[in-house]
Motif scaffolding. Structure first.
Motif, mmCIF file in Angstrom:
data_model
loop_
_atom_site.group_PDB
_atom_site.id
_atom_site.type_symbol
_atom_site.label_atom_id
_atom_site.label_comp_id
_atom_site.label_asym_id
_atom_site.label_seq_id
_atom_site.Cartn_x
_atom_site.Cartn_y
_atom_site.Cartn_z
ATOM 1 N N GLY A 13 0.296 -5.003 -4.239
ATOM 2 C CA GLY A 13 0.255 -3.542 -4.297
ATOM 3 C C GLY A 13 1.145 -3.008 -5.401
ATOM 4 N N ALA A 14 0.552 -2.177 -6.271
ATOM 5 C CA ALA A 14 1.317 -1.545 -7.348
ATOM 6 C C ALA A 14 1.259 -0.037 -7.216
ATOM 7 N N GLY A 15 1.524 0.435 -5.987
ATOM 8 C CA GLY A 15 1.745 1.863 -5.770
ATOM 9 C C GLY A 15 3.255 2.064 -5.714
ATOM 10 N N ALA A 17 5.314 2.018 -3.261
ATOM 11 C CA ALA A 17 6.041 1.053 -2.407
ATOM 12 C C ALA A 17 6.198 -0.289 -3.110
ATOM 13 N N GLY A 18 5.089 -0.842 -3.620
ATOM 14 C CA GLY A 18 5.141 -2.161 -4.247
ATOM 15 C C GLY A 18 5.984 -2.162 -5.508
ATOM 16 N N LEU A 19 5.877 -1.096 -6.302
ATOM 17 C CA LEU A 19 6.612 -1.066 -7.567
ATOM 18 C C LEU A 19 8.112 -0.858 -7.332
ATOM 19 N N VAL A 34 3.852 -8.921 -9.051
ATOM 20 C CA VAL A 34 3.117 -7.851 -8.368
ATOM 21 C C VAL A 34 1.630 -8.074 -8.670
ATOM 22 N N VAL A 35 0.808 -8.164 -7.626
ATOM 23 C CA VAL A 35 -0.642 -8.267 -7.814
ATOM 24 C C VAL A 35 -1.271 -7.016 -7.209
ATOM 25 N N HIS A 36 -2.194 -6.417 -7.940
ATOM 26 C CA HIS A 36 -2.812 -5.187 -7.415
ATOM 27 C C HIS A 36 -4.246 -5.070 -7.921
ATOM 28 N N SER A 40 -4.214 2.243 -6.268
ATOM 29 C CA SER A 40 -3.141 3.061 -5.672
ATOM 30 C C SER A 40 -3.632 4.483 -5.446
ATOM 31 N N ARG A 41 -3.381 5.002 -4.263
ATOM 32 C CA ARG A 41 -3.785 6.391 -3.986
ATOM 33 C C ARG A 41 -3.035 7.355 -4.891
ATOM 34 N N ALA A 42 -1.831 6.948 -5.292
ATOM 35 C CA ALA A 42 -1.024 7.844 -6.130
ATOM 36 C C ALA A 42 -1.733 8.164 -7.446
ATOM 37 N N LEU A 43 -2.597 7.250 -7.901
ATOM 38 C CA LEU A 43 -3.299 7.473 -9.166
ATOM 39 C C LEU A 43 -4.267 8.654 -9.079
ATOM 40 N N LYS A 47 -1.286 16.441 -9.641
ATOM 41 C CA LYS A 47 0.122 16.720 -9.880
ATOM 42 C C LYS A 47 0.809 16.846 -8.526
ATOM 43 N N THR A 48 1.909 16.145 -8.361
ATOM 44 C CA THR A 48 2.648 16.286 -7.113
ATOM 45 C C THR A 48 3.919 17.079 -7.367
ATOM 46 N N TYR A 49 4.256 17.917 -6.389
ATOM 47 C CA TYR A 49 5.444 18.755 -6.525
ATOM 48 C C TYR A 49 6.492 18.420 -5.468
ATOM 49 N N ALA A 81 -5.607 -8.066 -9.963
ATOM 50 C CA ALA A 81 -6.558 -8.958 -9.268
ATOM 51 C C ALA A 81 -6.679 -8.460 -7.837
ATOM 52 N N GLN A 82 -7.826 -8.714 -7.247
ATOM 53 C CA GLN A 82 -7.955 -8.368 -5.824
ATOM 54 C C GLN A 82 -7.658 -9.604 -4.994
ATOM 55 N N ILE A 83 -6.698 -9.497 -4.088
ATOM 56 C CA ILE A 83 -6.349 -10.641 -3.243
ATOM 57 C C ILE A 83 -7.344 -10.713 -2.089
ATOM 58 N N LEU A 279 5.016 8.399 8.058
ATOM 59 C CA LEU A 279 4.603 9.478 7.156
ATOM 60 C C LEU A 279 4.125 8.886 5.824
ATOM 61 N N ASP A 280 2.867 9.192 5.462
ATOM 62 C CA ASP A 280 2.280 8.628 4.237
ATOM 63 C C ASP A 280 2.663 9.493 3.041
ATOM 64 N N GLN A 281 3.793 9.190 2.468
ATOM 65 C CA GLN A 281 4.318 9.964 1.356
ATOM 66 C C GLN A 281 4.968 9.055 0.323
ATOM 67 N N ILE A 282 5.003 9.506 -0.914
ATOM 68 C CA ILE A 282 5.569 8.715 -2.004
ATOM 69 C C ILE A 282 7.044 8.399 -1.746
ATOM 70 N N SER A 283 7.816 9.412 -1.326
ATOM 71 C CA SER A 283 9.259 9.184 -1.112
ATOM 72 C C SER A 283 9.476 8.132 -0.039
HETATM 73 C C1 LIG Z 1 -5.291 13.207 -3.645
HETATM 74 C C2 LIG Z 1 -3.957 12.724 -3.120
HETATM 75 C C3 LIG Z 1 -2.847 13.542 -3.261
HETATM 76 C C4 LIG Z 1 -1.617 13.096 -2.783
HETATM 77 N N1 LIG Z 1 -0.524 13.890 -3.005
HETATM 78 C C5 LIG Z 1 0.696 13.444 -2.644
HETATM 79 C C6 LIG Z 1 1.863 14.226 -2.915
HETATM 80 O O1 LIG Z 1 1.796 15.312 -3.523
HETATM 81 N N2 LIG Z 1 3.065 13.749 -2.478
HETATM 82 C C7 LIG Z 1 3.185 12.559 -1.826
HETATM 83 O O2 LIG Z 1 4.306 12.168 -1.469
HETATM 84 N N3 LIG Z 1 2.094 11.803 -1.559
HETATM 85 C C8 LIG Z 1 0.855 12.203 -1.961
HETATM 86 N N4 LIG Z 1 -0.249 11.446 -1.696
HETATM 87 C C9 LIG Z 1 -0.056 10.195 -0.916
HETATM 88 C C10 LIG Z 1 0.509 9.075 -1.816
HETATM 89 O O3 LIG Z 1 -0.404 8.811 -2.854
HETATM 90 C C11 LIG Z 1 0.748 7.821 -0.976
HETATM 91 O O4 LIG Z 1 1.597 8.106 0.111
HETATM 92 C C12 LIG Z 1 1.383 6.716 -1.823
HETATM 93 O O5 LIG Z 1 0.567 6.381 -2.922
HETATM 94 C C13 LIG Z 1 1.635 5.477 -0.942
HETATM 95 O O6 LIG Z 1 2.123 4.426 -1.733
HETATM 96 P P1 LIG Z 1 1.809 2.900 -1.347
HETATM 97 O O7 LIG Z 1 2.460 2.113 -2.417
HETATM 98 O O8 LIG Z 1 2.136 2.639 0.056
HETATM 99 O O9 LIG Z 1 0.222 2.769 -1.437
HETATM 100 P P2 LIG Z 1 -0.739 2.979 -2.684
HETATM 101 O O10 LIG Z 1 -0.119 3.855 -3.713
HETATM 102 O O11 LIG Z 1 -2.058 3.403 -2.147
HETATM 103 O O12 LIG Z 1 -0.867 1.523 -3.308
HETATM 104 C C14 LIG Z 1 -1.513 0.469 -2.630
HETATM 105 C C15 LIG Z 1 -1.630 -0.698 -3.599
HETATM 106 O O13 LIG Z 1 -2.123 -1.853 -2.932
HETATM 107 C C16 LIG Z 1 -3.122 -2.459 -3.750
HETATM 108 N N5 LIG Z 1 -3.946 -3.308 -2.881
HETATM 109 C C17 LIG Z 1 -4.345 -3.097 -1.590
HETATM 110 N N6 LIG Z 1 -5.017 -4.146 -1.111
HETATM 111 C C18 LIG Z 1 -5.076 -5.047 -2.122
HETATM 112 C C19 LIG Z 1 -5.645 -6.346 -2.264
HETATM 113 N N7 LIG Z 1 -6.313 -6.933 -1.266
HETATM 114 N N8 LIG Z 1 -5.510 -6.989 -3.457
HETATM 115 C C20 LIG Z 1 -4.840 -6.420 -4.491
HETATM 116 N N9 LIG Z 1 -4.265 -5.189 -4.408
HETATM 117 C C21 LIG Z 1 -4.386 -4.518 -3.239
HETATM 118 C C22 LIG Z 1 -3.809 -1.297 -4.434
HETATM 119 O O14 LIG Z 1 -4.480 -1.695 -5.612
HETATM 120 C C23 LIG Z 1 -2.579 -0.430 -4.769
HETATM 121 O O15 LIG Z 1 -1.998 -0.893 -5.978
HETATM 122 C C24 LIG Z 1 -1.495 11.834 -2.143
HETATM 123 C C25 LIG Z 1 -2.637 11.033 -1.993
HETATM 124 C C26 LIG Z 1 -3.848 11.466 -2.482
HETATM 125 C C27 LIG Z 1 -5.053 10.575 -2.346
#
Ligand SMILES: Cc1cc2nc3c(=O)[nH]c(=O)nc-3n(C[C@H](O)[C@H](O)[C@H](O)COP(=O)(O)OP(=O)(O)OC[C@H]3O[C@@H](n4cnc5c(N)ncnc54)[C@H](O)[C@@H]3O)c2cc1C
Length: 317
Positions: A13-15, A17-19, A34-36, A40-43, A47-49, A81-83, A279-283
């Motif tokens: 995961g390169a969102g 959390a992973g990064l 890091v394999v991803h 990432s939903r963050a992509l 714009k996040t505030y 790569a997809q695991i 809580l599903d949030q970036i912080s």
């Molecule tokens: C439209 C939108 C707006 C948002 N706005 C906000 C905001 O304003 N503020 C905020 O705090 N949060 C926001 N969020 C939520 C935020 O994006 C997530 O909480 C955050 O990205 C979670 O980080 P994460 O690293 O846990 O997961 P993610 O960022 O989703 O990353 C998951 C990673 O795992 C990888 N992965 C999963 N399974 C596999 C596999 N089998 N093989 C390889 N790679 C895999 C993916 O490629 C990805 O790199 C928003 C989300 C969306 C969709």
């Protein structure tokens, strides 16, 4: 690149959390991969505030790039790569990608995120509506940006009711609509009514983004309902298959237990970010990444201490 010799830690995961985990591990002087799979939903965030430190807001793509550059700067290796499978191998783990590459590690952090259950729109139209700020999925993230807007919420169940009530902090004009049918209890209907939230009936027939508004057509309604912004509250699907495959217990909603940030039932396996309940949030994801990385590092230190002690005992005096 296939590296059969083990990394000390692999992060899937390169969102955020992973990064964050990779940065911490690299600074703990661990070899970290890091394999991803680029999901990432963050992509997807225009714009996040609400990420602390960016009062002017930051686009998700830029934030992920900064987090990536930061981890790489201190030595993390990042591969796309997809695991497909993660298995125990000796005392560590072996990961295999969909295209047949394999990587081994002593410890593993799963930061695999969640998938959103989305409304039915063609992909390009759906993403354009998110960018236009008329389709949103996270009131905690961006309710503030919709103060006094005319807001629609889709999903007449506990999820939808909770989201509509949460949004009431920002607007008096909120309408809750079913996706297919209503599952609201009498108590929920009363609570929504008392909060001044309109509840309309009729299964969702179609959605159509119209510039800076979105029209919703419901069964049994002659004319579309028009909103400044629409929040589908349709739940999520955590990407917890790898964790489950390794024997970690996954809750009914698909999330990994919150304790997994510090340890799971599998030695050397940790989880971080949205895939973990909470809580599903970036912080939060960044905080989880820091915690999981520190737990993995300390777990490796502990393993090596035992190995050294054992080796010391064998030493001839
Ligand atoms: C439209 C939108 C707006 C948002 N706005 C906000 C905001 O304003 N503020 C905020 O705090 N949060 C926001 N969020 C939520 C935020 O994006 C997530 O909480 C955050 O990205 C979670 O980080 P994460 O690293 O846990 O997961 P993610 O960022 O989703 O990353 C998951 C990673 O795992 C990888 N992965 C999963 N399974 C596999 C596999 N089998 N093989 C390889 N790679 C895999 C993916 O490629 C990805 O790199 C928003 C989300 C969306 C969709």
């Amino acid at each position: 690149m296939t590296r059969p010799e083990p990394f000390e830690v692999i992060v899937v995961g390169a969102g955020p959390a992973g990064l964050a985990a990779a940065l911490y591990l690299a600074r703990f002087r661990r070899s970290v991969l890091v394999v991803h799979d680029g999901q990432s939903r963050a992509l997807r965030i225009p714009k996040t505030y609400n990420v602390p430190g960016y009062p002017e807001g930051i686009a998700g793509v830029e934030l992920v790039q900064r987090l990536t550059d930061h981890a790489v700067e201190f030595g993390a290796v990042i591969v796309e790569a997809q695991i497909r499978s993660a298995q125990r191998s000796g005392k560590g783990f072996m990961l295999t990608s969909a295209d047949g590459r394999r990587w081994g590690s002593r410890a593993l952090i799963l930061a695999t995120g969640i998938r959103l259950n989305q409304v039915d729109l063609p992909h390009a139209e759906h993403e354009a509506a998110i960018r236009a700020d008329i389709l949103r999925y996270c009131p905690v993230c961006d309710g503030y940006e919709h103060i006094d807007s005319k807001i629609g919420v889709i999903g007449c169940d506990s999820n939808g009711a909770a989201e509509a009530l949460f949004l009431r902090q920002y607007s008096r004009d909120i309408t809750l609509m079913p996706h297919s049918h209503s599952e609201l209890s009498r108590e929920q209907i009363t609570e929504l009514d008392e909060a001044g939230i309109a509840v309309v009936q009729g299964a969702l027939r179609s959605l159509s983004p119209q510039g800076d508004r979105v029209d919703v057509v419901l069964d049994g309604h002659d004319r579309p309902l028009s909103f400044d912004v629409l929040y589908p509250a349709l739940g999520t699907r955590p990407r917890s298959e790898l964790a489950a495959g390794l024997g970690v217990v996954v809750a009914d909603d698909g999330c990994v237990d919150a304790g997994a940030v510090r340890q799971t039932s599998v030695p050397g396996l940790f989880a971080a970010g949205d895939v973990v309940e909470g809580l599903d949030q970036i912080s939060v994801a960044i905080g989880h990444g820091a915690l999981a990385a520190t737990s993995a590092h300390n777990w490796l230190r502990e393993c090596d201490r035992h190995t050294l002690q054992a080796a010391g005992r064998k030493k001839p005096s």
